[in-house]
Write an enzyme that holds these catalytic residues in place. Structure first.
Site, PDB file in Angstrom:
ATOM      1  N   ARG B  23       0.835  -1.199   0.000  1.00 39.66           N
ATOM      2  CA  ARG B  23       0.000   0.000   0.000  1.00 39.66           C
ATOM      3  C   ARG B  23       0.876   1.258   0.000  1.00 39.66           C
ATOM      4  NH1 ARG B  23      -3.962  -2.333   3.307  1.00 39.66           N
ATOM      5  NH2 ARG B  23      -2.544  -2.056   5.055  1.00 39.66           N
ATOM      6  N   CYS B  48      -5.463 -16.003  19.011  1.00 38.51           N
ATOM      7  CA  CYS B  48      -6.187 -15.764  20.266  1.00 38.51           C
ATOM      8  C   CYS B  48      -7.554 -16.417  20.251  1.00 38.51           C
ATOM      9  CB  CYS B  48      -6.389 -14.269  20.484  1.00 38.51           C
ATOM     10  SG  CYS B  48      -4.865 -13.334  20.385  1.00 38.51           S
TER      11      CYS B  48
END
Lengths: 456, 456
Positions: B23, B48
């Protein structure tokens, strides 16, 4: 020598000040004699709880009272309720007080005076405003009056004038009591403490709970029946039935007493105090809570923001100073939160209209995210909007609307505002993350990051 | 000239870096050619979320993947999964890679190298540790292996070694899958990222969900049956049946590759990077995520804190720099949050033991409050502990345990730590208040206030 203190106003600011003054003085071996007067029936209560009392969620008034008059008396404060302070003679150091329901009359001498005289709901100067059944909701006595009226009159229709925090909380309470509720608001969207793009979500939540929302609608008159009780409103867009009316168009500082005594008032009518909460130009007069003007750290100007959280903190600061200590109230950044049905609403700092008025160049970014990791059960949508100054990126303000667990995140942005952080900094701070609590980029950081991107 | 970049590790840090580099470079008209290799099967996933996948709350692995290899490829990144980076030759600018399940072998040349090689669960050097059915849980492949094992072996008893975040989240997941779960922990209380006084609440929550909690208990050996599968643990206080074992005693940086290449490692084994995430002493090697050491702003020292939230932010910073921009990772303050059953747990900054070790003088204050105004329906208890430096009052650390809506408040204190605020300042900041969200003094401010009182 025992110092004699008179406190006018026995709610959050006044009684926090009195209690903290006693505590501070005791720590310094000083003795204070404190008399606190209030026209109402209660001390140290949560006015913010009134809508929940009206809704039936809370057993009022007792549950809303943090400390009763008896408890304050046991603590050594001479609390006199149902007692109006009629005038203050600063030169003589006296306050004239009178019983509200009896002939008591007394002149109280003071060495130090504390004004915690609060605010009063704005009552628009319109035909019919004196009809019975038109209530402002600011004190616990106001709340009791509304509840009595609802119990006796059993109204079927209600109109709330003004779609701010109190107006919307009361509207929800009245819906939950089974009434047909109309909210009338002059502006294009409700909750004008938000920018209108987020206010739209509030409107949808109101409609969702069956409230008739009439925006861009001014009130022209109130009409009463032959018995003197309100029956309907006349608005710019027609008549609305109203067996009861709640005014939610704001409050103004109840500063007539201060004004009459020659004390300085700011542009918004609030008593002017320094950061130790002493009234400017005086040696022995102090003021705190809804009756004072407060320094807004973001605007760099004094404003009138009557909120319980400020009243409590100011009372504590005032009391520390009164008792011989040294504390300052560092100002506010304009943080507020509310809940309408299941929509949480929060804001801090400047809206676009404020930034425009201040002549600031800024970027505004609005993002959609979730309250938990997207895959975690119970993740709810939320919208975060941030304003950041151009070109430096200083955070100027933020707004959040969303479902459960959305709004309290505003505190992170309030802390950022407090510390004059840039959105670049906010995006990189170490906030807590685990899937039940947040996406891996907290929504407030996604918004800050996008604002930072837009700046570069 | 097209710059060639090799990224080793295709999870949060590596793929955030790759995406952000593309980007950033595109915005500057630069062209990058990026190859990303990973030994595992998936890219850009939430490790997680593994405990919730194991518990059955989440449909893994797909729901845990933020961006698939195909999506990254469509974005122009040459992602090669099942591919191990075996060695790096910095002088030559090459990486030796090999297929994990095939004979592929290749030498990849690079202009810039990104190490996002993660961390690996610590496996204690104890008899029997090589038995089958003893799992660390760090990658999505680890999670898949546990789930396969549970599906095939249908264990009835489970032991979790270590009562930290991952250990407790996995313990809860295994209970929810119907197993009898024992947690073995060397320290006196679980969750040693908290002080033991708050750890006690975690123990009660664990017991409340039926977990057999054995603290102050060291593991001596693992015993396998004749089939090579684990059957029980031998601990200092006796044997414990275990059809499956989860290791939750921490992870260490997977920095062998970096070490072998001669790159600098810190005391905790993390790769040493500067604040732009370039590896120290190099021009064209970068690192981020669980494999690096990170600056702790409160301790003023480098530490190894392998958390997804840091990995994502570091990846982004790294990628910005790699793409020709300029960004810095400003460090951490040690914030973390978790949930065990209905108990929320959060911490930031120093514990008492950390402050003692640093030779700091401090006050510690623990308060009990509620998540909402006490009178508001659904108010839940919470405990807040804060440490403040003596005599100046600088906030040093904070911990929160409590029911729903307790833990995320830690972010306010993380922001305060970040900005080096005193507890006096924290007590007076403008946090949001309304009865559904908080008492009028937010619990974190009550704690800060009491700490301030204790200092004076």
């Amino acid at each position: 020598m025992v110092e004699r203190i008179v406190v006018i106003g026995a709610d959050a600011a006044g009684m926090s000040a009195a209690s903290q003054a006693l505590r501070t003085a005791a720590g310094r071996g000083r003795e204070l004699e404190i008399v606190a007067v209030d026209r109402g029936r209660w001390t140290s209560y949560s006015a913010c709880g009134i809508p929940y009392w009206v809704a039936g969620d809370v057993d009022g008034p007792d549950a809303l009272i943090a400390r009763t008059a008896e408890e304050h008396r046991a603590n050594g404060i001479d609390v006199r309720l149902g007692t109006v302070a009629e005038s203050v003679d600063l030169a003589a150091g006296t306050v004239e007080v009178a019983g509200i329901d009896d002939d008591r009359r007394e002149r109280l001498g003071f060495d130090q005076l504390v004004l915690a005289i609060g605010a009063v709901p704005v009552r628009p100067d319109l035909p019919g405003i004196e009809a019975r059944g038109i209530f402002g909701v600011q004190t616990l006595d106001d709340g009791a009056a509304v509840i009595d009226y609802l119990g006796i009159r059993k109204p079927r229709t209600a109109v709330v004038v003004g779609a701010g925090y109190i107006g919307l909380e009361m509207a929800e309470a009245l819906v939950r009591r089974g009434m047909h509720v109309t909210v009338v608001e002059q502006e294009p969207e409700p909750m004008t403490t938000l920018d209108p793009d987020l206010g739209k979500s509030v409107r949808m939540a109101m409609i969702g709970m069956g409230i008739d929302v009439r925006t861009e609608t001014g009130v022209e008159a109130f009409e009463a029946g032959g018995d003197g009780h309100v029956r309907r409103l006349v608005t710019e867009s027609g008549e609305v039935d109203a067996d009861v009316v709640v005014l939610g168009i704001g409050v103004r500082p109840a500063s007539e007493l201060a004004s009459a005594a020659g004390l300085p008032l700011g542009a918004g009518g609030g008593i002017r105090v320094d950061d130790r909460l002493r009234v400017r130009g005086t040696e022995n007069v102090w003021a705190a809570g809804d009756c004072v003007e407060t320094f807004d750290r973001v605007r760099g100007a004094y404003v009138h923001v009557p909120l319980g959280t400020h009243a409590n903190k100011q009372g504590r600061v005032l009391g520390t100073n009164l008792g011989g200590g040294d504390a300052t109230f560092p100002g506010i950044v304009g943080t507020a939160v509310s809940k309408i049905c299941d929509l949480e609403i929060a804001r801090t700092g400047l809206r676009e209209v404020d930034a425009d008025a201040a002549g600031l160049e800024y970027v505004a970014v609005t993002i959609e995210s979730t309250t938990r990791s997207g895959y975690y059960p119970g993740a709810e949508p939320l919208t975060v909007k941030v304003l950041a100054e151009r070109p430096g990126g200083r955070l100027l303000g933020a707004q959040i609307v969303g479902k459960e667990d959305a709004a309290k995140r505003i505190d992170v942005l309030a802390m950022a505002l407090w510390n004059e952080m840039t959105v670049m900094d906010v995006a990189m701070t170490d906030l807590s993350y685990a899937p039940p609590f947040s996406p891996v980029w907290d929504p407030v950081q996604i918004a800050a990051r996008k604002a930072a991107d837009k700046l570069t």
